[in-house]
Enzyme design. Sequence first.
Site, PDB file in Angstrom:
ATOM      1  N   ASP A  35       0.821  -1.221   0.000  1.00 22.16           N
ATOM      2  CA  ASP A  35       0.000   0.000   0.000  1.00 22.16           C
ATOM      3  C   ASP A  35       0.851   1.267   0.000  1.00 22.16           C
ATOM      4  OD1 ASP A  35       1.031  -0.325   2.486  1.00 22.16           O
ATOM      5  OD2 ASP A  35      -0.829   0.056   3.578  1.00 22.16           O
ATOM      6  N   HIS A 248      25.062   4.760 -16.787  1.00 21.87           N
ATOM      7  CA  HIS A 248      23.899   4.958 -15.920  1.00 21.87           C
ATOM      8  C   HIS A 248      24.066   4.230 -14.580  1.00 21.87           C
ATOM      9  CE1 HIS A 248      21.187   6.007 -19.595  1.00 21.87           C
ATOM     10  NE2 HIS A 248      21.946   7.007 -19.209  1.00 21.87           N
ATOM     11  N   ASP A 265      27.347  12.584 -11.357  1.00 18.77           N
ATOM     12  CA  ASP A 265      26.385  13.221 -12.271  1.00 18.77           C
ATOM     13  C   ASP A 265      25.117  13.411 -11.453  1.00 18.77           C
ATOM     14  OD1 ASP A 265      24.564  13.964 -14.206  1.00 18.77           O
ATOM     15  OD2 ASP A 265      25.142  12.402 -15.638  1.00 18.77           O
ATOM     16  N   ASP A 276      21.567  19.737 -14.259  1.00 20.40           N
ATOM     17  CA  ASP A 276      22.137  18.443 -14.667  1.00 20.40           C
ATOM     18  C   ASP A 276      23.636  18.637 -14.842  1.00 20.40           C
ATOM     19  OD1 ASP A 276      22.772  16.014 -15.772  1.00 20.40           O
ATOM     20  OD2 ASP A 276      21.660  16.312 -17.642  1.00 20.40           O
ATOM     21  N   HIS A 355      27.991   8.396 -26.251  1.00 20.05           N
ATOM     22  CA  HIS A 355      26.721   9.124 -26.116  1.00 20.05           C
ATOM     23  C   HIS A 355      26.798  10.476 -26.816  1.00 20.05           C
ATOM     24  CE1 HIS A 355      28.393  11.697 -22.915  1.00 20.05           C
ATOM     25  NE2 HIS A 355      28.867  10.601 -22.335  1.00 20.05           N
ATOM     26  N   HIS A 359      21.723  17.800 -24.475  1.00 21.50           N
ATOM     27  CA  HIS A 359      20.269  17.684 -24.659  1.00 21.50           C
ATOM     28  C   HIS A 359      19.613  18.947 -24.134  1.00 21.50           C
ATOM     29  CE1 HIS A 359      20.183  16.709 -20.326  1.00 21.50           C
ATOM     30  NE2 HIS A 359      21.217  15.915 -20.571  1.00 21.50           N
ATOM     31  N   HIS A 366      15.808  15.592 -19.425  1.00 27.10           N
ATOM     32  CA  HIS A 366      15.889  15.481 -20.884  1.00 27.10           C
ATOM     33  C   HIS A 366      14.624  16.167 -21.375  1.00 27.10           C
ATOM     34  CE1 HIS A 366      18.642  11.727 -20.441  1.00 27.10           C
ATOM     35  NE2 HIS A 366      19.259  12.847 -20.175  1.00 27.10           N
ATOM     36  N   GLU A 396      28.159  17.878 -22.391  1.00 30.41           N
ATOM     37  CA  GLU A 396      28.637  16.819 -21.503  1.00 30.41           C
ATOM     38  C   GLU A 396      29.453  15.734 -22.208  1.00 30.41           C
ATOM     39  OE1 GLU A 396      25.474  14.113 -20.193  1.00 30.41           O
ATOM     40  OE2 GLU A 396      24.023  15.528 -21.003  1.00 30.41           O
ATOM     41  N   TYR A 400      35.437   7.110 -21.752  1.00 34.23           N
ATOM     42  CA  TYR A 400      35.213   5.979 -20.845  1.00 34.23           C
ATOM     43  C   TYR A 400      36.031   4.787 -21.318  1.00 34.23           C
ATOM     44  CZ  TYR A 400      31.249   9.090 -20.337  1.00 34.23           C
ATOM     45  OH  TYR A 400      30.473  10.219 -20.196  1.00 34.23           O
ATOM     46  N   ARG A 418      33.587  12.399 -17.285  1.00 33.02           N
ATOM     47  CA  ARG A 418      32.586  13.220 -17.993  1.00 33.02           C
ATOM     48  C   ARG A 418      32.549  14.569 -17.303  1.00 33.02           C
ATOM     49  NH1 ARG A 418      28.732   9.982 -18.047  1.00 33.02           N
ATOM     50  NH2 ARG A 418      27.384  10.535 -16.303  1.00 33.02           N
ATOM     51  N   GLU A 420      30.076  18.033 -17.341  1.00 34.83           N
ATOM     52  CA  GLU A 420      28.776  18.486 -17.864  1.00 34.83           C
ATOM     53  C   GLU A 420      28.365  19.807 -17.218  1.00 34.83           C
ATOM     54  OE1 GLU A 420      25.487  15.844 -16.863  1.00 34.83           O
ATOM     55  OE2 GLU A 420      24.274  16.694 -18.482  1.00 34.83           O
TER      56      GLU A 420
HETATM   57  N1  GLY Z   1      22.057  12.901 -16.003  1.00 36.66           N
HETATM   58  C1  GLY Z   1      21.512  12.549 -17.236  1.00 36.66           C
HETATM   59  C2  GLY Z   1      22.263  13.139 -18.335  1.00 36.66           C
HETATM   60  O1  GLY Z   1      23.344  13.644 -18.125  1.00 36.66           O
HETATM   61  O2  GLY Z   1      21.808  13.205 -19.437  1.00 36.66           O
HETATM   62 MN    MN Z   2      23.945  14.445 -16.282  1.00 38.14          MN
HETATM   63 MN    MN Z   3      22.771  15.493 -19.185  1.00 31.90          MN
END
Ligand code: GLY
Ligand code: MN
Ligand code: MN
Length: 450
Positions: A35, A248, A265, A276, A355, A359, A366, A396, A400, A418, A420
């Site tokens: 619940d 991820h 991140d 982000d 990647h 975005h 996103h 970003e 890797y 990374r 960003e």
């Molecule tokens: N944290 C998700 C991205 O960097 O797109």
């Molecule tokens: Mn990110």
């Molecule tokens: Mn991002």
Amino acid sequence: MTTPFAARRERLLSSIGPRTAAVFVATPTAIRNNDVEHDFRQDSDVFYLTGFDEPDTVVVVAPQATLKDAEGKSSSARFTMFVRPKDPEREIWDGFRHGVDGAKKDFGADAAFNIEELSRRLPELLAGHDAVVYRWGNKAFDDRLFAAINMARRTSGRNGMAAPTRIIDPVEVLYEHRLRKSRDELDSMRRACAITAEAHKRAMQIAKPGTYEFELEAVLLETFRKHGSERPAYGSIVGSGPNATVLHYRRNDRKLEDGDLVLIDAGCEYGYYASDVTRTFPASGKFTDTQRAVYEAVLQAQMACIDMVKPGVTQGDLHNKAVEVLTKKLLDLGILTGDAEELVKKEAYKPFYMHKTGHWLGMDVHDVGAYFVPGPGGEGKMGHRPLEPGMVITIEPGLYFGIGAESAPERFRGIGVRIEDDILVTDNGHENLTSAIPKTIEEVERACRA
Ligand code: GLY
Ligand code: MN
Ligand code: MN
């Protein structure tokens, strides 16, 4: 006083015209177990248009809609809300509800009903319109909407009114609005970015060999909440050592070791707007030579992209720049060999940079909005969309080298970097909304020692 929400509805109305309706639905609640429900977060479109954050809500914008009251008097219902009714018993357990009257009084609805009345009332609201703006994909609601359209068709056919024959995705109308941020929206985004900056700095300060990833996650969350952020904008990624190479990664349960890089991140949501940000730093406070070389490569790619941002440039241009710089760096590092241009064409960087470079960012991490538009690539073709003032993007790039990346020399394996930032496009260039977060090698090493 016109609220920003009312102004957004007016804007939506003027862009859809008098013969199109629009329907937006609250995020469905979801059971976590037994619940217990998952935390509720309002659907971004519903919040953008109303500021209403209760579940079980449907918003109908319908320029032709009229409703009859009990005495048979008609009144306009251009903006109708279906909401949970007041319920003293439930409110003891779950807290205050605005109810039907509150929807009208406090949220400016022309008409409001108990959500239980939706099936009965929706056909009446949709009658007289040729099309409905609606984002399909919510299976349970899709069926209800189609049933309402069918009902409107059956009844309006008999009394000479139009009924919708088309569904229009909001990407064609509302998301064009959401894509360009107003001053109010940018205030929230700046606040989200400022809180996120604080959180990243604190994580750099407390991290040392022996700290667990979840301790860093806890510091991020504490900083977000302490400053009034409602929640993280997405699940925080805290990846140390080889976990930094998992795009991820979410377990956040490893102990930092001497010699690790830590990739965080994480960004908070403030007033329904996301930040982000990714930073990568050494657990011990000092980059090794190999880590430094990889970090410098990513940093140069990231800064080269940020430098380019201004109206007219596309996210395709930015990705191409990132790939060009990273490929040159992979050559310099001896990880790739050959001709730089050929290597870019062959996408030789892909095993190490898999990647995209960024975005849209806004209410959703996103965020909504078309990435491609007709035209730039020639008649009938779609091309990358040119940036415009008020749009916010992330930049970003990363590199890797998984522990099993046999195509890279051994000293690189287990390194993930990374970087960003969140970038606002301005009239003449850009503003980095997250520039307060340490980023150069010197700044990062200093922040880790602080
Ligand atoms: N944290 C998700 C991205 O960097 O797109
Ligand atoms: Mn990110
Ligand atoms: Mn991002």
